[in-house]
Design an enzyme around this catalytic site. Structure first.
Site, mmCIF file in Angstrom:
data_model
loop_
_atom_site.group_PDB
_atom_site.id
_atom_site.type_symbol
_atom_site.label_atom_id
_atom_site.label_comp_id
_atom_site.label_asym_id
_atom_site.label_seq_id
_atom_site.Cartn_x
_atom_site.Cartn_y
_atom_site.Cartn_z
ATOM 1 N N GLU A 251 0.885 -1.178 0.000
ATOM 2 C CA GLU A 251 0.000 0.000 0.000
ATOM 3 C C GLU A 251 0.914 1.215 0.000
ATOM 4 O O GLU A 251 1.508 1.557 1.021
ATOM 5 C CB GLU A 251 -0.897 -0.007 1.256
ATOM 6 C CG GLU A 251 -1.755 -1.253 1.422
ATOM 7 C CD GLU A 251 -2.868 -1.361 0.395
ATOM 8 O OE1 GLU A 251 -3.224 -0.339 -0.214
ATOM 9 O OE2 GLU A 251 -3.361 -2.473 0.175
ATOM 10 N N CYS A 285 -2.348 8.981 2.670
ATOM 11 C CA CYS A 285 -2.053 8.486 1.323
ATOM 12 C C CYS A 285 -3.171 8.871 0.357
ATOM 13 O O CYS A 285 -2.922 9.056 -0.825
ATOM 14 C CB CYS A 285 -1.857 6.979 1.351
ATOM 15 S SG CYS A 285 -3.226 6.117 2.128
HETATM 16 P P1 NAD Z 1 8.661 4.706 4.425
HETATM 17 O O1 NAD Z 1 8.623 3.915 3.181
HETATM 18 O O2 NAD Z 1 9.782 5.642 4.627
HETATM 19 O O3 NAD Z 1 8.647 3.757 5.703
HETATM 20 C C1 NAD Z 1 7.620 2.805 5.900
HETATM 21 C C2 NAD Z 1 8.136 1.713 6.827
HETATM 22 O O4 NAD Z 1 9.152 0.972 6.170
HETATM 23 C C3 NAD Z 1 8.754 2.234 8.127
HETATM 24 O O5 NAD Z 1 8.351 1.401 9.172
HETATM 25 C C4 NAD Z 1 10.246 2.093 7.855
HETATM 26 O O6 NAD Z 1 11.027 1.957 9.020
HETATM 27 C C5 NAD Z 1 10.263 0.820 7.047
HETATM 28 N N1 NAD Z 1 11.462 0.635 6.236
HETATM 29 C C6 NAD Z 1 12.351 1.549 5.803
HETATM 30 N N2 NAD Z 1 13.312 0.956 5.067
HETATM 31 C C7 NAD Z 1 13.036 -0.361 5.021
HETATM 32 C C8 NAD Z 1 13.650 -1.492 4.425
HETATM 33 N N3 NAD Z 1 14.765 -1.365 3.697
HETATM 34 N N4 NAD Z 1 13.076 -2.696 4.590
HETATM 35 C C9 NAD Z 1 11.934 -2.844 5.298
HETATM 36 N N5 NAD Z 1 11.318 -1.809 5.904
HETATM 37 C C10 NAD Z 1 11.854 -0.580 5.774
HETATM 38 O O7 NAD Z 1 7.252 5.481 4.483
HETATM 39 P P2 NAD Z 1 6.788 6.573 5.545
HETATM 40 O O8 NAD Z 1 7.517 7.846 5.259
HETATM 41 O O9 NAD Z 1 6.803 5.998 6.897
HETATM 42 O O10 NAD Z 1 5.227 6.753 5.156
HETATM 43 C C11 NAD Z 1 4.782 7.670 4.208
HETATM 44 C C12 NAD Z 1 4.427 6.962 2.913
HETATM 45 O O11 NAD Z 1 3.451 5.947 3.166
HETATM 46 C C13 NAD Z 1 3.785 7.873 1.886
HETATM 47 O O12 NAD Z 1 4.329 7.608 0.624
HETATM 48 C C14 NAD Z 1 2.324 7.466 1.907
HETATM 49 O O13 NAD Z 1 1.613 7.729 0.742
HETATM 50 C C15 NAD Z 1 2.425 6.014 2.187
HETATM 51 N N6 NAD Z 1 1.154 5.506 2.718
HETATM 52 C C16 NAD Z 1 0.393 4.664 1.935
HETATM 53 C C17 NAD Z 1 -0.838 4.225 2.403
HETATM 54 C C18 NAD Z 1 -1.723 3.308 1.582
HETATM 55 O O14 NAD Z 1 -2.617 2.707 2.141
HETATM 56 N N7 NAD Z 1 -1.505 3.205 0.290
HETATM 57 C C19 NAD Z 1 -1.278 4.628 3.653
HETATM 58 C C20 NAD Z 1 -0.481 5.499 4.388
HETATM 59 C C21 NAD Z 1 0.745 5.913 3.922
#
Ligand code: NAD
Length: 520
Positions: A251, A285
């Site tokens: 997502e 999002c």
């Molecule tokens: P992010 O991708 O920076 O981090 C998300 C998660 O991934 C965090 O827990 C982070 O620690 C972890 N992570 C980071 N590197 C990783 C790796 N190499 N392997 C595994 N896990 C890792 O995202 P964010 O800044 O926390 O959230 C914002 C983003 O989330 C925006 O792009 C937003 O649109 C999206 N989002 C999508 C939805 C949806 O339902 N489509 C909902 C909410 C947010």
């Protein structure tokens, strides 16, 4: 007496950090430190997953009725602790109280939804074989849990997007390990502590804490991965999951368009745009991230929207519900928001209100309305994820649809039109996982509808039947209805007589017309 930090460390999957390393969680409203959290090393993640994996078969064996009782107890515990959980959520995210309270509301509703609907979505499905010769069998599809589901979550809705996805996974019979965002892990840690220590539920729900290394280790150890976060990290997670052929649901980001036609109720459209663009400080999002307005109503709509955005109160409102927009949760995101606004400003867009950070401690970006933007600007092409609403004039609905679809993302969308039929005609042409006619964001609340993205917004969907079936493997069963002989005609040994009979039978079933069936 045990300190709060020690209590939270216990809720971490393995109790003790193997690395001894920690990270700090800050209050976005003033930048002060709330708490220091221990990082789970890959070894700690592996040990923790092994522990809950051991508890999973018993959890599966108690069936829907047994699991339902534990989820009901969790619901009652959330209700009893709601004020406290809302306050903690507010502290670690900088949300206004109204936004912070959405997280518990969602969990309450989602628990009731999944305990009622989960057993129906996962009921055995009887299949009538297409070939009459196979109808001597009962054929059915059985949905069986993967085992351990790993959930990796972002910071914008730290509980909805972690525990919210854990609920259907648990109801399906899985054990779940969640890695929350390192920016906002505290409310989730407290809820998982509540599950194990206060509800006294089975050891099938745990938290691991840390950054990318911890998340990567969870991908390695899980049987299924539910990731919510950025497109960039989503790709990293999918590549890593390929090493173990672990299925994923992603997502990811969005750039949701909203179209206003010349026939729309402009007052409603402006109210909806202000709310849909600024709710949760625009960090959703499915926030409204781009607005396209037909030329004849553009000026009037922009003026209406300017008044709405100017009326919005921003601040730290405690539990007074006296502000609509809070702080930014992630300093890195504030940089992106600022970059997009400055890019638009430099390219000639008009900043009608807001357009800068607030001075003083904490991480605040003003509610911002930008007019006269175009598709050369970052604010119309890249995910902004902040309290910024860019509005663009279009000559007609055709141009609005073309531009709405001119995006690498396709998560949500909205159309405001004079009547529902016109709105639906436009909605059916939008390339996105959802479209709300004369409304914004509301598809997320209809839990029976799949919520997922097209294009780079993701793979798979939460909610609806898919939202729980994704956490299951399917098993195809065939079971005899009638007494059986010692061998089937198609089994060994072959002979001209037996194979001739089989050929005539297949011809009779698959040819059309009596003469052809009989081979005449
Ligand atoms: P992010 O991708 O920076 O981090 C998300 C998660 O991934 C965090 O827990 C982070 O620690 C972890 N992570 C980071 N590197 C990783 C790796 N190499 N392997 C595994 N896990 C890792 O995202 P964010 O800044 O926390 O959230 C914002 C983003 O989330 C925006 O792009 C937003 O649109 C999206 N989002 C999508 C939805 C949806 O339902 N489509 C909902 C909410 C947010």
């Amino acid at each position: 007496m045990e300190s709060a930090t020690e209590a939270k460390a216990k809720a971490a999957v393995n109790g003790k950090p193997a690395t001894g390393e920690t990270f700090e969680v800050h209050r976005p409203v003033d930048g002060s430190v709330i708490e220091t959290v221990a990082i789970d090393s890959p070894e700690s993640v592996a040990a923790g997953v092994a522990r809950i994996r051991a508890a999973q078969p018993a959890w599966e064996a108690i069936g829907f009725a047994g699991r339902r009782r534990w989820l009901e107890s969790l619901r009652d515990w959330i209700l009893a602790n709601q004020e406290r959980l809302d306050a903690l959520m507010q502290e670690e995210t900088g949300k206004v109280r109204a936004d912070a309270s959405l997280e518990a509301f969602y969990c309450l509703e989602a628990i009731n939804f999944w305990i009622d609907q989960g057993p129906k979505f996962l009921a055995d499905e009887v299949v009538t074989p297409h070939n009459p010769l196979l109808r001597a069998k009962r054929s059915k599809i059985v949905h069986r849990p993967y085992g351990v589901v790993g959930i990796i979550a972002p910071w914008n809705f730290p509980v909805i997007l972690s525990l919210g996805d854990a609920l259907p996974a648990l109801m399906a019979g899985n054990a779940v390990v969640i890695k929350p965002s390192e920016l906002t892990p505290l409310t989730l840690i407290e809820m998982v502590r509540g599950w194990s220590e206060e509800v006294g539920a089975p050891d099938v729900l745990a938290v691991v804490n840390g950054m990318g290394e911890t998340g990567g280790a969870l991908v390695d150890e899980s049987d299924y991965v539910q990731f919510t976060g950025s497109e960039r990290t989503g790709k990293v997670v999918m590549k890593r999951a390929a090493d173990t052929l672990t299925p994923v649901s992603l997502e990811l980001g969005g750039k949701d368009p909203l179209i206003v036609t010349r026939t729309a109720d402009l007052e409603r459209a402006a109210n909806a745009t202000a709310w849909g663009g600024l709710l949760n400080t625009g960090q959703i999002c499915i926030s409204i991230e781009r607005v396209y307005v037909e030329e004849p109503v553009y000026d009037e709509f922009v003026e209406l929207l300017r008044a709405k955005v100017e009326d919005v109160r921003q601040g730290a409102d405690g539990n007074t519900y006296s502000a609509e927009v809070g702080a930014m949760t992630s300093p890195a995101q504030t940089e992106i928001v600022s970059d997009h606004v400055e890019d638009a400003r430099a390219a000639g867009a008009r900043i009608l209100t807001g357009g800068k950070r607030k001075q003083g401690p904490g991480d605040w970006y003003e509610p911002t309305l930008i007019a006269d933007v175009d598709h050369s600007m970052k604010v119309m092409r890249e995910e902004t994820f902040g309290p910024v609403i860019p509005v663009m004039k279009v000559k007609d609905v055709e141009e609005a649809i073309t531009l709405a679809n001119d995006s690498k993302y396709g998560l949500g969308s909205s159309v405001f039109a004079g009547d529902s039929e016109e709105g639906e005609r436009i909605a059916r042409r939008i390339e996105a996982g959802a479209c709300n006619v004369n409304d914004v964001l509301v598809n997320y609340n209809v839990l029976g509808l799949p919520m997922g993205g097209w294009k780079n917004s993701g793979i798979g969907a939460r909610h609806g039947a898919q939202g729980i079936r994704r956490f299951c493997r399917t098993e195809a069963l065939t079971i005899p209805r009638l007494p059986q002989g010692k061998a089937e005609p198609v089994w060994f040994p072959y002979s001209p007589r037996k194979r001739g009979f089989v050929r005539r039978l297949y011809r009779f079933i698959n040819a059309r017309g009596l003469r052809d069936r009989l081979g005449l």
